[in-house]
Design a protein around this motif. Structure first.
Motif, short mmCIF file in Angstrom:
data_model
loop_
_atom_site.label_atom_id
_atom_site.label_comp_id
_atom_site.label_asym_id
_atom_site.label_seq_id
_atom_site.Cartn_x
_atom_site.Cartn_y
_atom_site.Cartn_z
N GLU A 193 0.83 -1.20 0.00
CA GLU A 193 0.00 0.00 0.00
C GLU A 193 0.87 1.25 0.00
OE1 GLU A 193 -4.13 -1.06 2.47
OE2 GLU A 193 -2.52 0.09 3.41
N ALA A 194 1.96 1.21 0.76
CA ALA A 194 2.83 2.37 0.92
C ALA A 194 3.89 2.48 -0.17
CB ALA A 194 3.51 2.31 2.29
N GLY A 195 3.97 1.50 -1.07
CA GLY A 195 4.98 1.52 -2.12
C GLY A 195 6.39 1.33 -1.60
N MET A 196 6.55 0.62 -0.48
CA MET A 196 7.87 0.40 0.11
C MET A 196 8.55 -0.77 -0.57
SD MET A 196 6.91 0.99 4.12
CE MET A 196 8.59 1.29 4.66
N LEU A 197 9.84 -0.61 -0.86
CA LEU A 197 10.59 -1.64 -1.57
C LEU A 197 10.90 -2.83 -0.69
CD1 LEU A 197 13.31 0.51 -3.40
CD2 LEU A 197 11.09 -0.24 -4.29
N SER A 198 10.89 -4.01 -1.29
CA SER A 198 11.44 -5.20 -0.68
C SER A 198 12.59 -5.66 -1.57
CB SER A 198 10.38 -6.30 -0.57
OG SER A 198 10.94 -7.47 0.00
N TYR A 199 13.81 -5.59 -1.02
CA TYR A 199 14.98 -5.90 -1.83
C TYR A 199 14.94 -7.37 -2.27
CZ TYR A 199 19.67 -5.69 -3.69
OH TYR A 199 20.75 -5.72 -4.55
N HIS A 200 15.39 -7.63 -3.46
CA HIS A 200 15.33 -8.89 -4.20
C HIS A 200 13.99 -9.06 -4.91
CE1 HIS A 200 19.17 -10.24 -2.81
NE2 HIS A 200 18.78 -10.37 -1.56
N ALA A 201 12.92 -8.43 -4.40
CA ALA A 201 11.63 -8.49 -5.09
C ALA A 201 11.50 -7.28 -6.01
CB ALA A 201 10.48 -8.54 -4.09
N ASP A 202 11.50 -6.08 -5.44
CA ASP A 202 11.23 -4.86 -6.20
C ASP A 202 12.49 -4.18 -6.72
OD1 ASP A 202 8.39 -5.01 -5.48
OD2 ASP A 202 9.13 -4.54 -3.47
N ALA A 203 13.64 -4.63 -6.26
CA ALA A 203 14.91 -4.03 -6.71
C ALA A 203 16.03 -5.04 -6.50
CB ALA A 203 15.20 -2.75 -5.93
N ASP A 204 17.07 -4.88 -7.30
CA ASP A 204 18.28 -5.70 -7.14
C ASP A 204 19.45 -4.94 -7.73
OD1 ASP A 204 18.06 -6.00 -9.93
OD2 ASP A 204 17.11 -7.98 -9.77
N SER A 205 20.57 -5.61 -7.89
CA SER A 205 21.78 -4.92 -8.33
C SER A 205 21.71 -4.47 -9.79
CB SER A 205 23.01 -5.82 -8.14
OG SER A 205 22.88 -7.02 -8.88
N ASP A 206 20.69 -4.91 -10.52
CA ASP A 206 20.50 -4.45 -11.89
C ASP A 206 19.45 -3.34 -11.99
OD1 ASP A 206 22.35 -6.26 -13.07
OD2 ASP A 206 20.87 -7.87 -12.91
N THR A 207 18.98 -2.86 -10.85
CA THR A 207 17.98 -1.80 -10.80
C THR A 207 18.63 -0.52 -10.34
OG1 THR A 207 16.42 -3.51 -10.04
CG2 THR A 207 15.67 -1.21 -9.94
N ASN A 208 18.40 0.58 -11.04
CA ASN A 208 19.02 1.85 -10.60
C ASN A 208 17.98 2.77 -9.97
OD1 ASN A 208 18.01 3.94 -12.63
ND2 ASN A 208 18.91 2.42 -14.04
N PRO A 209 18.43 3.76 -9.20
CA PRO A 209 17.49 4.63 -8.47
C PRO A 209 16.50 5.37 -9.36
CG PRO A 209 19.72 4.91 -7.61
CD PRO A 209 19.83 4.06 -8.85
N PHE A 210 16.89 5.73 -10.57
CA PHE A 210 16.00 6.49 -11.45
C PHE A 210 14.83 5.63 -11.92
CE2 PHE A 210 20.26 8.47 -12.15
CZ PHE A 210 20.00 9.63 -11.43
N GLU A 211 15.07 4.33 -12.11
CA GLU A 211 13.97 3.43 -12.47
C GLU A 211 12.95 3.32 -11.35
OE1 GLU A 211 16.27 0.22 -15.36
OE2 GLU A 211 16.47 0.02 -13.19
N LEU A 212 13.39 3.51 -10.12
CA LEU A 212 12.53 3.39 -8.96
C LEU A 212 11.89 4.71 -8.54
CD1 LEU A 212 14.92 1.09 -6.93
CD2 LEU A 212 12.74 0.38 -7.94
N GLY A 213 12.19 5.78 -9.28
CA GLY A 213 11.66 7.08 -8.91
C GLY A 213 12.29 7.66 -7.67
N LEU A 214 13.52 7.23 -7.36
CA LEU A 214 14.21 7.68 -6.16
C LEU A 214 15.28 8.72 -6.47
CD1 LEU A 214 14.49 4.27 -4.27
CD2 LEU A 214 12.89 6.14 -3.84
N ASP A 215 15.00 9.56 -7.45
CA ASP A 215 15.94 10.61 -7.84
C ASP A 215 16.32 11.49 -6.65
OD1 ASP A 215 14.14 9.67 -9.85
OD2 ASP A 215 14.85 11.19 -11.23
#
Length: 380
Positions: free
Chosen positions: A242-264
C-alpha cells in the motif's frame, strides 16, 4: 505450544535474541532474511494488518543486521557508499539511503543512523553489505573499522505505538522526531530508539544492544502494551505494498538503478564528494531509463497471498514488464501491485494484462503509493 526445536534450517541460519519469545507468543512459521530466521506467521495475515493499522504490533526484525562504521574517516567513508548527500546529517539523525555499485545498481536500501560524529550504523535490507563495506574499505586508504555489533532491532508499529512507548519510557519520548534516534535504558537494558519503521504507520524501532537481554525486552514490551491492544506480529506485506515500500530482491536488485525506482531525490550528482556509481548514474540520468516502477490495480478475485514468482505484464501480446510484489488490500478492496514496466507504458490509467498463475488478468497502471502517499500517519 510450539517448541523451538520444531523450526530448523540448520545451524547456518542464525536465531535472534527474541526467537524463543516469538515462538511462545504464537509464531508458527519463519523464513530466512540476511541469513537469519524471521517470523512470518502469527496467524491470519489480514488480522495482522488490521492489528497494525488499528492498534499496534511488535515485530522481531533482528534480520535488519547492523553494519557499524567507526573511526576518524567514518563520515567520508559512509558518503562513499551512497549517492545521497550526507553533508548536513546531524548526530542523532537517521536517513533512508541507497547503496550503489559501480554501475549504479542498487545493492541495499538501509536506514543510516548517526550515533556519534565518527560512528554510524547501517540497518540493512536483505544483502551482505558488511562484506561489501569491508571490501570497499580495504583499498580506500581511509581509517575506519567495520563490524557487525551486538545489536538486534524490534519494530513497535501502529497508531497506539506512541502510547506504549510513553508507558515504557515516559512522556519525553514524544519529543523524538521522525527519523531521529535516542540512546536510552529500560530496566538496565541498553537500547537505541528511533522514530522509524517498515510500515508507513506511526512507529518506533528499538535496537537492543545486549543480545543476552532479548527475552527480557520482548516480555517487558508485551506486558506493558497489553492495555493498548499490542499484539505480536510480523512485517505486513499488505501495508508495505500500500505504501509503495521496496522489498529488496523483489522490487529491486543490483540491476535496478534509483532512477527506475523514482528515487531521484536520494541521488545528488552535483555534490563535490565522490561516491561509488557516480559516473554511471550521471550517464543513466543523461540517457534516460528504459523502464520504470509503477503501481498496478489488478482485477479479478482477491489474491489469496503474495505472488511467489514475477508475473509477466503484456500489452497486445507483447511482454512489457513484470509484477514484482502483489497482494490484496482489504482496506482498499483491490488487488494492488508494484511492477517494473517499459517507460512508454507507464501512463496512469492505461490498461495492461498480468499473466498470473491462473491466466491473464486485466490491470490498470495506478499512482503509487496507494494509501497515505505523504506518509502523514508515520510523521504525525
Amino acid at each position: 505450544m510450539k517448541q523451538t526445536s520444531d523450526f530448523g534450517f540448520g545451524t547456518q541460519i542464525r536465531k535472534s535474541p527474541y526467537f524463543d519469545a516469538t515462538v511462545r507468543w504464537g509464531a508458527t512459521a519463519f523464513s530466512v532474511y540476511n541469513h537469519m530466521y524471521i517470523p512470518r506467521d502469527f496467524g491470519d495475515p489480514e488480522r495482522n494488518f488490521w492489528n497494525l493499522v488499528n492498534d499496534a504490533i511488535l515485530c522481531d526484525v533482528s534480520v535488519e543486521r547492523q553494519v557499524e562504521i567507526a573511526g576518524p574517516d567514518a563520515a567520508r567513508f559512509v558518503q562513499l557508499l551512497t549517492p545521497r548527500d550526507l553533508s548536513k546529517m546531524a548526530v542523532g539523525q537517521c536517513k533512508y539511503v541507497l547503496i550503489t555499485n559501480a554501475e549504479g545498481g542498487l545493492l541495499n536500501d538501509p536506514i543510516l543512523l548517526r550515533l556519534e560524529k565518527n560512528r554510524f550504523w547501517l540497518s540493512l535490507a536483505d544483502s551482505d553489505i558488511l562484506l561489501w563495506a569491508q571490501g570497499v574499505a580495504l583499498n580506500s586508504g581511509m581509517d575506519v573499522t567495520i563490524r557487525e555489533p551486538d545489536v538486534s532491532p524490534l519494530q513497535l508499529q501502529g497508531p497506539k505505538s506512541g502510547e506504549v512507548m510513553k508507558a515504557l519510557f515516559g512522556e519525553s519520548i514524544f519529543d523524538l522526531r521522525y527519523y531521529w534516534l535516542r540512546e536510552v535504558e529500560l530496566d538496565g537494558i541498553p537500547l537505541v530508539v528511533s522514530r522509524t519503521g517498515w510500515s508507513s504507520e506511526l512507529g518506533y524501532e528499538i535496537y537492543l544492544r545486549d543480545g543476552s537481554r532479548g527475552d527480557d525486552l520482548w516480555e517487558r514490551i508485551m506486558v506493558v502494551g497489553q492495555p493498548f491492544g499490542l499484539k505480536p506480529g510480523h512485517t505486513s506485506s499488505i501495508r508495505r505494498i500500500e505504501a509503495g515500500m521496496l522489498s529488496y530482491h523483489a522490487d529491486a536488485d543490483s540491476d535496478t538503478n534509483p532512477f527506475e525506482l523514482g528515487l531521484d531525490r536520494l541521488v545528488n550528482l552535483d555534490m563535490r564528494a565522490d561516491f561509488i556509481g557516480k559516473n554511471a548514474l550521471r550517464r543513466i540520468q543523461a540517457q534516460g531509463v528504459k523502464r520504470r516502477q509503477v503501481g498496478l490495480i489488478i482485477g479479478g478475485a482477491p489474491l489469496t497471498g503474495p505472488n511467489t514468482r514475477f508475473w509477466a505484464i503484456t500489452k497486445e501480446g507483447q511482454t512489457i514488464g513484470k509484477v514484482t510484489s502483489a497482494i490484496h488490500s482489504p482496506r482498499l478492496g483491490q488487488n494492488i501491485a508494484l511492477a517494473m514496466v517499459a517507460s512508454e507504458f507507464t501512463t496512469i490509467g492505461s490498461m495492461v494484462d498480468v499473466v498470473t498463475n491462473s491466466g491473464p488478468i486485466a490491470a490498470q497502471v495506478a499512482e503509487c503509493p496507494f494509501y497515505d502517499p505523504k506518509k502523514s500517519l508515520a510523521v504525525a
